[in-house]
Design an enzyme around this catalytic site. Structure first.
Site, PDB file in Angstrom:
ATOM      1  N   LYS A 167       0.885  -1.175   0.000  1.00 38.63           N
ATOM      2  CA  LYS A 167       0.000   0.000   0.000  1.00 38.63           C
ATOM      3  C   LYS A 167       0.925   1.228   0.000  1.00 38.63           C
ATOM      4  O   LYS A 167       1.496   1.593   1.026  1.00 38.63           O
ATOM      5  CB  LYS A 167      -0.889  -0.050   1.240  1.00 38.63           C
ATOM      6  CG  LYS A 167      -1.306   1.284   1.844  1.00 38.63           C
ATOM      7  CD  LYS A 167      -2.352   2.028   1.048  1.00 38.63           C
ATOM      8  CE  LYS A 167      -2.611   3.392   1.685  1.00 38.63           C
ATOM      9  NZ  LYS A 167      -1.682   4.429   1.199  1.00 38.63           N
ATOM     10  N   GLU A 177       9.323   1.310  10.843  1.00 36.47           N
ATOM     11  CA  GLU A 177      10.358   2.312  10.564  1.00 36.47           C
ATOM     12  C   GLU A 177       9.666   3.663  10.702  1.00 36.47           C
ATOM     13  O   GLU A 177       8.953   4.090   9.793  1.00 36.47           O
ATOM     14  CB  GLU A 177      10.919   2.127   9.142  1.00 36.47           C
ATOM     15  CG  GLU A 177      11.651   0.817   8.916  1.00 36.47           C
ATOM     16  CD  GLU A 177      13.018   0.774   9.582  1.00 36.47           C
ATOM     17  OE1 GLU A 177      13.459   1.787  10.147  1.00 36.47           O
ATOM     18  OE2 GLU A 177      13.638  -0.302   9.549  1.00 36.47           O
ATOM     19  N   CYS A 208      13.523  10.817   7.283  1.00 32.16           N
ATOM     20  CA  CYS A 208      13.446  10.418   8.692  1.00 32.16           C
ATOM     21  C   CYS A 208      14.817  10.497   9.363  1.00 32.16           C
ATOM     22  O   CYS A 208      14.909  10.513  10.580  1.00 32.16           O
ATOM     23  CB  CYS A 208      12.906   8.996   8.777  1.00 32.16           C
ATOM     24  SG  CYS A 208      13.845   7.869   7.754  1.00 32.16           S
ATOM     25  N   GLU A 261       9.683  16.519  15.095  1.00 26.15           N
ATOM     26  CA  GLU A 261      10.255  16.329  13.760  1.00 26.15           C
ATOM     27  C   GLU A 261       9.740  17.459  12.853  1.00 26.15           C
ATOM     28  O   GLU A 261       8.530  17.606  12.684  1.00 26.15           O
ATOM     29  CB  GLU A 261       9.767  14.958  13.250  1.00 26.15           C
ATOM     30  CG  GLU A 261      10.511  14.415  12.083  1.00 26.15           C
ATOM     31  CD  GLU A 261       9.977  13.039  11.653  1.00 26.15           C
ATOM     32  OE1 GLU A 261       8.819  12.680  11.977  1.00 26.15           O
ATOM     33  OE2 GLU A 261      10.721  12.329  10.972  1.00 26.15           O
TER      34      GLU A 261
HETATM   35  P1  NAP Z   1       2.242   8.674   7.375  1.00 24.96           P
HETATM   36  O1  NAP Z   1       1.238   9.746   7.334  1.00 24.96           O
HETATM   37  O2  NAP Z   1       2.368   7.878   8.604  1.00 24.96           O
HETATM   38  O3  NAP Z   1       1.912   7.742   6.117  1.00 24.96           O
HETATM   39  C1  NAP Z   1       2.683   6.621   5.787  1.00 24.96           C
HETATM   40  C2  NAP Z   1       1.816   5.591   5.108  1.00 24.96           C
HETATM   41  O4  NAP Z   1       0.801   5.167   6.005  1.00 24.96           O
HETATM   42  C3  NAP Z   1       1.092   6.102   3.866  1.00 24.96           C
HETATM   43  O5  NAP Z   1       1.005   5.057   2.920  1.00 24.96           O
HETATM   44  C4  NAP Z   1      -0.288   6.430   4.395  1.00 24.96           C
HETATM   45  O6  NAP Z   1      -1.307   6.360   3.432  1.00 24.96           O
HETATM   46  C5  NAP Z   1      -0.466   5.303   5.400  1.00 24.96           C
HETATM   47  N1  NAP Z   1      -1.470   5.563   6.429  1.00 24.96           N
HETATM   48  C6  NAP Z   1      -1.874   6.746   6.935  1.00 24.96           C
HETATM   49  N2  NAP Z   1      -2.833   6.534   7.876  1.00 24.96           N
HETATM   50  C7  NAP Z   1      -3.013   5.191   7.950  1.00 24.96           C
HETATM   51  C8  NAP Z   1      -3.848   4.342   8.723  1.00 24.96           C
HETATM   52  N3  NAP Z   1      -4.703   4.822   9.624  1.00 24.96           N
HETATM   53  N4  NAP Z   1      -3.757   3.010   8.542  1.00 24.96           N
HETATM   54  C9  NAP Z   1      -2.903   2.498   7.633  1.00 24.96           C
HETATM   55  N5  NAP Z   1      -2.096   3.243   6.868  1.00 24.96           N
HETATM   56  C10 NAP Z   1      -2.141   4.570   7.027  1.00 24.96           C
HETATM   57  O7  NAP Z   1       3.704   9.217   7.074  1.00 24.96           O
HETATM   58  P2  NAP Z   1       4.185  10.138   5.889  1.00 24.96           P
HETATM   59  O8  NAP Z   1       3.754  11.530   6.178  1.00 24.96           O
HETATM   60  O9  NAP Z   1       3.813   9.548   4.570  1.00 24.96           O
HETATM   61  O10 NAP Z   1       5.769   9.983   6.007  1.00 24.96           O
HETATM   62  C11 NAP Z   1       6.537  10.769   6.831  1.00 24.96           C
HETATM   63  C12 NAP Z   1       6.904  10.033   8.099  1.00 24.96           C
HETATM   64  O11 NAP Z   1       7.547   8.809   7.780  1.00 24.96           O
HETATM   65  C13 NAP Z   1       7.900  10.809   8.936  1.00 24.96           C
HETATM   66  O12 NAP Z   1       7.546  10.737  10.295  1.00 24.96           O
HETATM   67  C14 NAP Z   1       9.212  10.066   8.687  1.00 24.96           C
HETATM   68  O13 NAP Z   1      10.160  10.221   9.708  1.00 24.96           O
HETATM   69  C15 NAP Z   1       8.748   8.670   8.532  1.00 24.96           C
HETATM   70  N6  NAP Z   1       9.731   7.877   7.787  1.00 24.96           N
HETATM   71  C16 NAP Z   1      10.442   6.937   8.456  1.00 24.96           C
HETATM   72  C17 NAP Z   1      11.397   6.190   7.787  1.00 24.96           C
HETATM   73  C18 NAP Z   1      12.199   5.156   8.508  1.00 24.96           C
HETATM   74  O14 NAP Z   1      12.801   4.341   7.840  1.00 24.96           O
HETATM   75  N7  NAP Z   1      12.244   5.142   9.816  1.00 24.96           N
HETATM   76  C19 NAP Z   1      11.625   6.393   6.426  1.00 24.96           C
HETATM   77  C20 NAP Z   1      10.877   7.359   5.769  1.00 24.96           C
HETATM   78  C21 NAP Z   1       9.924   8.087   6.474  1.00 24.96           C
HETATM   79  P3  NAP Z   1      -1.887   7.692   2.721  1.00 24.96           P
HETATM   80  O15 NAP Z   1      -0.747   8.299   2.003  1.00 24.96           O
HETATM   81  O16 NAP Z   1      -2.934   7.151   1.813  1.00 24.96           O
HETATM   82  O17 NAP Z   1      -2.422   8.565   3.805  1.00 24.96           O
END
Ligand code: NAP
Length: 485
Positions: free
Chosen positions: A180, A255, A289, A386
């Site tokens: 997804k 992650e 991240c 962050e």
């Molecule tokens: P996010 O809002 O958590 O979204 C990540 C994924 O989760 C997207 O595919 C999103 O889908 C989905 N999602 C959102 N709500 C959900 C729910 N209730 N149930 C299931 N899936 C759901 O994060 P983001 O804004 O895309 O990414 C930024 C974050 O990712 C930052 O905090 C960053 O630090 C972290 N990150 C961590 C790493 C690591 O390796 N540790 C690497 C990269 C990024 P939709 O797009 O359809 O909403």
């Protein structure tokens, strides 16, 4: 450039080897974050299509796991070669939907492909153990077997490599996957699926579903068929998914967010530290991240570092990512931009000085100026939350003990960095930092050969390296008895 004219452009989901629309025929719109224009749409799938994807993966599992490691390895290798062959087009798709400069997008495709290459090789090395049994007529044997259907939920900031980093090890050991991708960057995922189809993965082994995150996420995290959920994204969503996964006691990898300290000691090579800070802070417009979120500089070298750092920041060229000269693209959306603005205003109110930048860019839309704040105070929001944008807060510190305490004062524990030439200090600080990854005299640490991951609220599990494969395996212990008869 019109994304629809690219040959890897797909605007349907890939389930059970077929390209399908949502049952409802509804779509979601995808925009270019630089121009804000709609570039295409993808199906708005929900629960029913997710069940179909999970069941397709379940059907594919017996055949896929029964293949020899060499056969799986060969298909992965083919996928890797196709990704590299199509690097330019994949990079263009990424820049159009995500905004990052094209050079960075090319780099991400190479980086993402390196996981497919690495795990195509590791597929052949799923070693078990034999252990001496205390009883002479028995032997203990440990097998490692694929966990089963894997769900992978990925973010928009690395639209390609977060998929390969999860799927390559899962597929290598025999697990089918349901992916997804983030709704803001689905085309990179669908392009990878198109290449996977060409590489010859059997139908159902790779499925990509787009649509309503909460509905798809609910099914992926609660279905008893899915035996492992691997998530990359915010800590907030990670916590929700962890709770949901508890209902079926799945394996999970998380992650999550980070808040990296970046420390410059007074014995550091300051020019190298500036290069590292630029790479760590401003890559992907500060939307990673592992971005440096707090730059601590020892008082003796503080002014020299700041002067050189600000000069380097002033040379960044902000603009639309397809322009080869651009080194800093737009932010992903208005919401992210508003958070950056809020952090800068709050830091300034708390006493910080804007050394460069500090406002929206004259290009308008989602563009923000690369920014350096000096004299940031510990109570400013940016010290704890962050930021996920092109803002570098700089803090002055006195000694090693103080800076380790400051650096560790965070619920996050993903990446950390420091610069020093003193071997004793290097060991003390590397061991003292409560982070899953420590970059010593470097601002870039991610690679397929190394275990990527965080501690504390930054996550669970590791991706890349031999450890990244373990996360998709179950251990089975066989006790063979009656060997003296
Ligand atoms: P996010 O809002 O958590 O979204 C990540 C994924 O989760 C997207 O595919 C999103 O889908 C989905 N999602 C959102 N709500 C959900 C729910 N209730 N149930 C299931 N899936 C759901 O994060 P983001 O804004 O895309 O990414 C930024 C974050 O990712 C930052 O905090 C960053 O630090 C972290 N990150 C961590 C790493 C690591 O390796 N540790 C690497 C990269 C990024 P939709 O797009 O359809 O909403």
């Amino acid at each position: 450039m019109d994304i629809k004219k690219l040959k890897l452009y797909r605007d349907k989901c890939y389930i059970n080897g077929e390209w399908i629309n949502a049952n409802s025929k509804e779509n979601i719109s995808v925009n270019n974050p630089a121009s804000l224009e709609e570039i295409g749409t993808v199906p708005k799938c929900g629960k029913d299509e997710t069940i179909l994807a999970i069941e397709s993966a379940q059907k594919a599992f017996p055949e896929w796991k029964a293949k020899s490691a060499r056969e799986r390895s060969n298909i992965l290798r083919k996928w890797f070669e196709l990704i590299i062959k199509n690097q330019e087009e994949l990079a263009q798709i990424m820049t159009i939907e995500q905004g990052k400069p094209i050079k960075e997008a090319r780099g991400e495709i190479t980086y993402g492909a390196s996981f497919v290459e690495w795990f195509s090789e590791e597929a052949k090395r799923v070693y078990g153990d034999t252990i001496p049994d205390p009883m002479t007529d028995r032997r203990i044997i440990v097998l490692k077997q694929p966990v089963g259907v894997v769900a992978a939920i990925t973010p928009w900031n690395f639209p390609s490599s977060m998929i390969t980093r999860k799927c390559a090890p899962a597929l290598a050991v025999g697990c089918p996957v349901v992916i997804k991708p983030a709704s803001q960057t689905p085309f990179s995922a669908l392009a990878l699926a198109a290449l996977a189809e060409e590489a010859g993965f059997p139908k159902g082994t790779i499925n990509v579903i787009t649509g309503k995150a909460s509905e798809i996420g609910e099914e992926l995290s609660t279905s008893p068929i899915v035996r492992k959920l691997s998530f990359t994204g915010s800590t907030e969503v990670g916590k929700i998914l962890l709770q949901k996964c508890s209902s079926t006691v799945k394996k999970v990898s998380m992650e999550l967010g980070g808040h990296a300290p970046f420390i410059v000691f007074d014995d550091a090579d300051i020019n190298e530290a500036v290069v590292g800070a630029m790479q760590s802070k401003f890559r992907n417009t500060g939307q990673t991240c592992v971005c440096a979120n707090r730059i601590y500089v020892q008082e003796k070298v503080h002014d020299e570092f700041c002067e050189k750092f600000i000069e380097a920041v002033s040379k960044l060229k902000v603009g639309e990512g397809l322009d080869e000269e651009v080194s800093s693209g737009p932010m992903i959306d208005e919401h992210s931009l508003a958070k950056v603005e809020e952090h800068v205003e709050d830091a300034v109110q708390m006493g910080a000085k804007v050394a460069i930048g500090g406002a929206r860019h004259s290009l308008g839309k989602n563009f923000y100026q690369p920014t350096v704040l000096t004299g940031v105070t510990p109570k400013a929001k940016i010290t704890f939350e962050e930021t996920f944008g092109p803002v570098a807060p700089v803090y002055k510190f006195k000694d090693e003990k103080e800076v380790i305490e400051l650096a560790n004062n965070s619920p996050y524990g993903l990446a950390s960095y420091f610069y020093s030439r003193d071997i004793g200090r290097i060991w003390r600080v590397a061991e003292g930092l409560e982070y899953g990854m420590v970059g010593v005299n470097t601002g870039l640490t991610s690679k397929a050969e190394a275990p990527f991951g965080g501690i504390k609220e930054s996550g669970l599990g590791r991706e890349g390296s031999k450890y990244g494969m373990e996360d998709f395996l179950e251990i089975k212990y066989i006790n063979m008895s009656g060997l003296d008869k």
